[in-house]
Write a protein that holds these residues in place. Structure first.
Motif, PDB file in Angstrom:
ATOM      1  N   ARG A  90       0.814  -1.321   0.045  1.00  0.00           N
ATOM      2  CA  ARG A  90      -0.099  -0.035   0.190  1.00  0.00           C
ATOM      3  C   ARG A  90       1.002   1.130   0.116  1.00  0.00           C
ATOM      4  N   ASP A  91       0.450   2.161  -0.775  1.00  0.00           N
ATOM      5  CA  ASP A  91       0.954   3.561  -0.707  1.00  0.00           C
ATOM      6  C   ASP A  91       0.095   4.516  -0.092  1.00  0.00           C
ATOM      7  N   ASN A  92       0.070   4.825   1.036  1.00  0.00           N
ATOM      8  CA  ASN A  92      -1.097   5.815   1.567  1.00  0.00           C
ATOM      9  C   ASN A  92      -1.001   7.181   0.956  1.00  0.00           C
ATOM     10  N   ALA A  93       0.225   7.758   0.629  1.00  0.00           N
ATOM     11  CA  ALA A  93       0.346   9.041   0.104  1.00  0.00           C
ATOM     12  C   ALA A  93      -0.272   8.847  -1.296  1.00  0.00           C
ATOM     13  N   LYS A  94      -0.332   7.876  -1.923  1.00  0.00           N
ATOM     14  CA  LYS A  94      -1.121   7.873  -3.156  1.00  0.00           C
ATOM     15  C   LYS A  94      -2.585   7.201  -3.103  1.00  0.00           C
ATOM     16  N   ASN A  95      -2.830   6.941  -2.050  1.00  0.00           N
ATOM     17  CA  ASN A  95      -4.143   6.521  -1.713  1.00  0.00           C
ATOM     18  C   ASN A  95      -4.457   5.085  -2.540  1.00  0.00           C
ATOM     19  N   THR A  96      -3.453   4.430  -2.529  1.00  0.00           N
ATOM     20  CA  THR A  96      -3.542   3.194  -3.690  1.00  0.00           C
ATOM     21  C   THR A  96      -2.924   2.012  -3.047  1.00  0.00           C
ATOM     22  N   VAL A  97      -3.425   0.843  -3.359  1.00  0.00           N
ATOM     23  CA  VAL A  97      -2.995  -0.490  -3.027  1.00  0.00           C
ATOM     24  C   VAL A  97      -2.536  -1.120  -4.097  1.00  0.00           C
ATOM     25  N   TYR A  98      -1.633  -1.769  -3.963  1.00  0.00           N
ATOM     26  CA  TYR A  98      -1.163  -2.765  -5.389  1.00  0.00           C
ATOM     27  C   TYR A  98      -1.037  -4.090  -5.087  1.00  0.00           C
ATOM     28  N   LEU A  99      -1.212  -4.884  -6.281  1.00  0.00           N
ATOM     29  CA  LEU A  99      -1.007  -6.418  -6.177  1.00  0.00           C
ATOM     30  C   LEU A  99      -0.095  -6.772  -7.351  1.00  0.00           C
ATOM     31  N   GLN A 100       1.107  -7.141  -6.778  1.00  0.00           N
ATOM     32  CA  GLN A 100       2.062  -7.484  -7.868  1.00  0.00           C
ATOM     33  C   GLN A 100       2.120  -9.046  -7.880  1.00  0.00           C
ATOM     34  N   MET A 101       1.601  -9.395  -9.277  1.00  0.00           N
ATOM     35  CA  MET A 101       1.521 -10.802  -9.643  1.00  0.00           C
ATOM     36  C   MET A 101       2.720 -11.341 -10.501  1.00  0.00           C
ATOM     37  N   ASN A 102       3.498 -12.323 -10.018  1.00  0.00           N
ATOM     38  CA  ASN A 102       4.565 -12.762 -10.633  1.00  0.00           C
ATOM     39  C   ASN A 102       4.304 -14.389 -11.034  1.00  0.00           C
ATOM     40  N   SER A 103       4.960 -14.894 -12.040  1.00  0.00           N
ATOM     41  CA  SER A 103       4.970 -16.332 -12.139  1.00  0.00           C
ATOM     42  C   SER A 103       3.351 -16.766 -12.332  1.00  0.00           C
ATOM     43  N   LEU A 104       2.709 -15.832 -13.201  1.00  0.00           N
ATOM     44  CA  LEU A 104       1.186 -15.900 -13.290  1.00  0.00           C
ATOM     45  C   LEU A 104       1.012 -17.577 -13.971  1.00  0.00           C
ATOM     46  N   LYS A 105       0.113 -18.147 -13.698  1.00  0.00           N
ATOM     47  CA  LYS A 105      -0.561 -19.363 -14.395  1.00  0.00           C
ATOM     48  C   LYS A 105      -1.746 -19.182 -14.916  1.00  0.00           C
ATOM     49  N   PRO A 106      -2.133 -20.196 -15.860  1.00  0.00           N
ATOM     50  CA  PRO A 106      -3.632 -20.078 -16.485  1.00  0.00           C
ATOM     51  C   PRO A 106      -4.614 -20.185 -15.253  1.00  0.00           C
ATOM     52  N   GLU A 107      -4.547 -20.852 -14.188  1.00  0.00           N
ATOM     53  CA  GLU A 107      -5.595 -20.531 -13.213  1.00  0.00           C
ATOM     54  C   GLU A 107      -5.681 -19.411 -12.562  1.00  0.00           C
ATOM     55  N   ASP A 108      -4.857 -18.495 -12.738  1.00  0.00           N
ATOM     56  CA  ASP A 108      -4.939 -17.278 -12.138  1.00  0.00           C
ATOM     57  C   ASP A 108      -6.000 -16.175 -13.046  1.00  0.00           C
ATOM     58  N   THR A 109      -6.324 -16.724 -14.086  1.00  0.00           N
ATOM     59  CA  THR A 109      -7.249 -16.148 -14.800  1.00  0.00           C
ATOM     60  C   THR A 109      -8.485 -15.916 -14.067  1.00  0.00           C
ATOM     61  N   ALA A 110      -9.000 -14.391 -14.107  1.00  0.00           N
ATOM     62  CA  ALA A 110     -10.188 -14.132 -13.253  1.00  0.00           C
ATOM     63  C   ALA A 110     -10.505 -12.663 -13.367  1.00  0.00           C
TER      64      ALA A 110
END
Length: 121
Positions: free
Chosen positions: A71-91
């Protein structure tokens, strides 16, 4: 107007990476737990990760070691970094704000509209 807006989804090959963003407007994220959820076609929505107001993080087993929430409260934003993605992550991935540290969706009060993530070759 209280709003959460997700961005950063798209089409990526297996093994690739994406970073999702969850930006808030109309309120500040500082005091909220932010959760990421996903819903694949034909399946129920599931909790992926959450981050507390003091940046404690939690992950579902299937993404642990591959996804990182921050989270970056100064930017009022939360991130989700997704690595090594798999087909089952499709959504469709959703972010939500609440006051309870959980990956159960029930306590979350505010929801974004979602962003599509497709992992395919």
């Amino acid at each position: 107007q209280l709003q959460l807006v997700e961005s950063g989804g798209g089409l990526v090959q297996p093994g690739g990476s994406l970073r999702l963003s969850c930006a808030a407007s109309g309120f500040t994220l500082d005091d909220y737990v932010i959760g990421w959820f996903r819903q694949a076609p034909g399946k129920e929505r599931e909790g992926v990760s959450c981050i507390s107001s003091n940046s404690l993080t939690y992950y579902t087993v299937s993404v642990k070691g591959r996804f990182t929430i921050s989270r970056d409260n100064a930017k009022n934003t939360v991130y989700l970094q997704m690595n090594s993605l798999k087909p089952e992550d499709t959504a469709v991935y959703y972010c939500a704000a609440g006051m309870v540290v959980t990956t159960n969706e029930r306590p979350y009060e505010f929801w974004g509209q979602g962003t599509q993530v497709t992992v395919s070759s």
